[in-house]
Design an enzyme around this catalytic site. Structure first.
Site, PDB file in Angstrom:
ATOM      1  N   ASP A 310       0.867  -1.166   0.000  1.00 48.28           N
ATOM      2  CA  ASP A 310       0.000   0.000   0.000  1.00 48.28           C
ATOM      3  C   ASP A 310       0.917   1.233   0.000  1.00 48.28           C
ATOM      4  O   ASP A 310       2.142   1.139  -0.015  1.00 48.28           O
ATOM      5  CB  ASP A 310      -0.983  -0.053   1.178  1.00 48.28           C
ATOM      6  CG  ASP A 310      -2.215   0.803   0.913  1.00 48.28           C
ATOM      7  OD1 ASP A 310      -2.123   1.735   0.078  1.00 48.28           O
ATOM      8  OD2 ASP A 310      -3.264   0.568   1.524  1.00 48.28           O
TER       9      ASP A 310
HETATM   10  C1  BGC Z   1      -5.200   2.964   0.255  1.00 46.73           C
HETATM   11  C2  BGC Z   1      -5.470   1.918  -0.793  1.00 46.73           C
HETATM   12  C3  BGC Z   1      -5.374   2.533  -2.168  1.00 46.73           C
HETATM   13  C4  BGC Z   1      -4.004   3.160  -2.328  1.00 46.73           C
HETATM   14  C5  BGC Z   1      -3.772   3.763  -3.694  1.00 46.73           C
HETATM   15  C6  BGC Z   1      -3.921   3.742  -0.033  1.00 46.73           C
HETATM   16  O1  BGC Z   1      -3.731   4.806   0.834  1.00 46.73           O
HETATM   17  O2  BGC Z   1      -5.096   2.351   1.517  1.00 46.73           O
HETATM   18  O3  BGC Z   1      -6.723   1.326  -0.569  1.00 46.73           O
HETATM   19  O4  BGC Z   1      -5.615   1.569  -3.140  1.00 46.73           O
HETATM   20  O5  BGC Z   1      -3.858   4.182  -1.359  1.00 46.73           O
HETATM   21  O6  BGC Z   1      -4.433   4.952  -3.849  1.00 46.73           O
END
Ligand code: BGC
Length: 755
Positions: A310
């Site tokens: 993430d």
């Molecule tokens: C979130 C994810 C997301 C990613 C990309 C993160 O902060 O937890 O769910 O897919 O950002 O934007």
């Protein structure tokens, strides 16, 4: 840290499937043509090229510094990323929502750079958070959020939402979607509760599998399909203190029995990308957890796809979690734990460190090749080598009325009628309605986070023509019959006194209670109560003596206990999307007979948070009576404008043996005067077990439509594995003993014996 990883690495593995036998997809790694192409590519790749494939940057890194409404790629930055660093993946947005021309322009440029100006011509894998529709593309179809889809109890709606989203995401030149969320919504404080399919692992598994089917179809090389991304592996949704990205304390036994189950099914179905939980479990950040990422995910679950971090999560092993003394050590820990791609996302330090680590033999070439193989497998399966994107005019149905209708139908079946004293709803013909509250004339509170912007609070990108609840009610019953006074914002009085004055002339008061759209950290809350200003509005209006109808558009179940008594009717709208205003209005006016059922337990009080499948001990109250679990509204509940009667619950045997099948039949009759839909839910109850049993567990469900006076007999089948739980040895086990089948208020006992 080193020690901990070693310790986890030696933990015995006992993961076994308990999912009902489903047809298994061909193991993805066995597509020999693709595997051969991957071999050939890897054989030619330098370490820099391999590390580049494992690197994902956010789009703004490649853009000019001054970002106007039309973000511009900076050719030098693009060259640095793609040619110098050989970056294999890019994500997200810069200026929030862009139109399709902008998407084609940006992604087209990146693909041209990658496929014509590099030695290996490997296309870029572009990823986006199209969470409830292609929410970062102007004019896209916005569906209900996942929690609302779950409330339909119709996997077909999750599939439809997935397939329309896939179409519109590909129509934005993007082949990869960071969805679905397969986390379980069992912690109502959590800011991302609305992104889940609710609290139950079986319902989540069914809905998640259907959504992935919608995204991926039979082949992700289809120009109308995208690669799904299962997230967030695993346990992310259950932070102990309720705040996003804070520690999870969970025995592995529970992780396997509940939280891993939806992932296991999605992997069997062939899903090939997965995003990792940003938090720690029992003191180990999941990004550093060799046991979960390598032994469980890639070993026991035989996952052939890749694991992407993430946002900035490798860096955070150093800066936040403090398990790595430097950013370089963080890279080493994460890659050795089993991370394949890093959502870096802002700079090239990950690439620099990883190249050094490989050269220093602190990360093996075997590990790098494994990661690259998994990433290239997805690029090949997507058909990106042949078609980095498809022509823009190939997608005539983008933003079409047909797609909007699909979203409307999903929203209509999600809306859940939780209370309807004296059948006050539907609103009778010719009556005057006062509409109040922060959710009344607001598209943002119908859509929530991940809507045109990350937090979903901006109003500048709304799709023209989409109706708020107020506008849709005006369409339904006539502008002259509807008065609107806002009353309050989310948390401040605006003109409550004016609303109270307007109440006098109305027959009904529709109070649209709402929560500010938000996601992730910005959505952390200090209090699960609905904001006081909205409660005060309700209390003031209640004095009018007019019937109050609450419409709830919340990110999570906000406590309404102290005002609920003032409501004659309560309608849970969830976050129903761009067509949600019409769906709510049609339910209120009776054009749609509500059929949604809660996919979570709605708590009555802030300090009494339970799930429906709690343990018997949780029911014990301070007076020692078993009355402690007293939710505001129960899991699986939802009323209709008609009534249903259940009868004749029968089992084919009272003695289920070995791997035989238990056949359950039950008759449901529509005893009211109009057609309606009912969700028939089958639960098991294990009377005694060596691990404390839950009071009940959902095992099957089916939504049926019955005309007035009609009845149907339904048959469900369950078997040994449906009675299993994970024991302390981490193995699934079905113990001999007494069980019950529960359907509505009926129950039928049976005994299970393994012989
Ligand atoms: C979130 C994810 C997301 C990613 C990309 C993160 O902060 O937890 O769910 O897919 O950002 O934007």
């Amino acid at each position: 840290m080193k020690k901990l990883i070693l310790l986890l690495a030696t933990t015995p593995l006992f993961f076994q499937s308990c999912q009902p036998a489903k047809e298994q997809a061909t193991p993805v790694g066995q597509d020999q043509v693709i595997e051969k192409k991957i071999d050939e590519l890897i054989a030619q790749m330098t370490v820099e090229e391999k590390v580049g494939q494992m690197t994902q940057l956010t789009l703004s890194v490649l853009c000019k510094d001054s970002l106007g409404a039309s973000p511009q790629l900076d050719p030098q930055k693009v060259e640095k990323a793609i040619q110098k660093y050989k970056v294999g993946s890019v994500l997200n947005v810069v200026q929030n929502t862009m139109n399709r021309d902008q998407w084609y322009d940006i992604i087209g440029t990146l693909q041209t750079e990658a496929t014509t100006k590099t030695k290996l011509k490997i296309p870029v894998l572009y990823g986006i958070d199209a969470i409830h529709g292609a929410n970062y593309t102007v004019g896209a179809t916005l569906f209900p959020q996942e929690l609302a889809l779950a409330a339909t109890w119709q996997p077909a709606f999750a599939e439809k939402s997935g397939s329309v989203t896939a179409y519109e995401v590909r129509a934005s030149a993007t082949p990869w979607n960071f969805s679905p969320v397969l986390d379980l919504g069992r912690q109502p404080l959590w800011s991302r509760f609305f992104e889940t399919f609710g609290e139950d692992p079986y319902l989540t598994t069914e809905m998640g599998a259907a959504m992935i089917k919608g995204y991926e179809g039979d082949s992700i090389s289809d120009p109308e399909k995208v690669a799904a991304c299962m997230k967030h592996f695993v346990g992310y949704s259950f932070p102990f203190n309720g705040k996003d990205r804070t520690p999870i304390l969970m025995p592995e036994r529970l992780l396997k029995e509940y939280y891993l189950v939806p992932f296991e099914r999605a992997i069997k179905q062939g899903a090939l990308t997965l995003m990792v939980n940003s938090s720690e479990i029992n003191g180990t950040p999941v990004h550093a957890n060799y046991h979960l990422l390598t032994e469980v995910l890639k070993g026991e679950l035989n996952y052939q796809g890749f694991a992407v971090t993430d946002w900035e999560d490798i860096v955070m092993l150093h800066t936040i979690h403090k398990v790595a003394a430097s950013e370089k050590e963080a890279v080493k820990i994460a890659i050795n734990a089993g991370i394949d791609m890093s959502m870096v996302p802002f700079n090239y330090k990950f690439s620099d460190y990883l190249i050094e680590l490989v050269n220093e033999k602190q990360v093996s070439m075997e590990r790098i090749d494994d990661a690259v193989r998994r990433i290239l497998r997805v690029k090949f399966k997507l058909g990106l080598f042949e078609h980095p994107f498809y022509p823009k005019d190939r997608y005539p149905k983008f933003g079409s009325a047909e797609f909007a209708q699909a979203s409307y139908e999903a929203a209509s079946e999600a809306i859940t009628l939780l209370k309807n004293n004296d059948s006050i709803l539907p609103i009778a013909n010719g009556k005057k309605v006062l509409v109040v509250g922060p959710g009344a004339n607001n598209l943002n509170t119908l859509n929530g986070g991940w809507t045109h912007t990350w937090q979903g609070a901006d109003t500048s990108f709304h799709t023209p023509g989409k109706k708020t609840i107020l506008q849709a009610l005006q369409d339904n019953i006539g502008k002259d019959k509807v008065t609107y006074v806002e009353g309050t914002s989310i948390d401040k009085d605006i003109n409550t006194a004016k609303a109270v004055a307007a109440a006098k002339g109305s027959d009904y008061i529709v109070v649209c209670l709402a929560e500010e759209p938000s996601v992730e950290k910005p959505g952390d809350i200090q209090d699960l109560n609905l904001k006081q200003a909205q409660k005060d509005l309700v209390k003031a209006l209640a004095k009018s003596g007019k019937p109050l109808v609450f419409v709830l558009s919340f990110n999570r179940p906000l406590i309404i206990h102290d005002i609920e008594e003032f409501a004659s009717a309560v309608v849970m709208a969830y976050l129903p999307g761009d067509e949600g205003g019409r769906a709510v209005a049609d339910v209120l006016c009776g054009e749609v007979n509500p059929s949604g059922k809660l996919p979570f337990t709605y708590p009555r009080r802030t300090a009494s948070l339970y799930t429906y499948d709690h343990k018997f001990s949780e029911e014990k109250d301070i007076d020692y009576n078993f009355t402690a679990v007293n939710s505001q509204y129960g899991f699986g509940q939802g009323l209709s404008y008609t009534s249903f009667k259940y009868s004749d619950l029968k089992l084919n045997t009272a003695q289920l043996k070995g791997s035989d099948t238990l056949s359950i039949s039950v008759t449901v009759a529509n005893t009211g005067i109009r057609t309606g839909k009912e969700v028939v839910q089958v639960y098991t109850k294990d009377l005694y077990a060596t691990i404390t049993p839950s009071v009940k567990r959902l095992k099957r469900f089916e939504k049926i439509e019955l005309k007035a006076g009609e009845q149907k007999t339904l048959t469900f089948k369950i078997a040994k594995q449906d009675l299993a739980f994970v024991g302390n040895d981490l193995k699934w086990i079905t113990e001999d003993g007494d069980f019950e089948i529960l359907v509505s208020d009926l129950k039928a006992p049976f005994v299970y014996t393994n012989k």
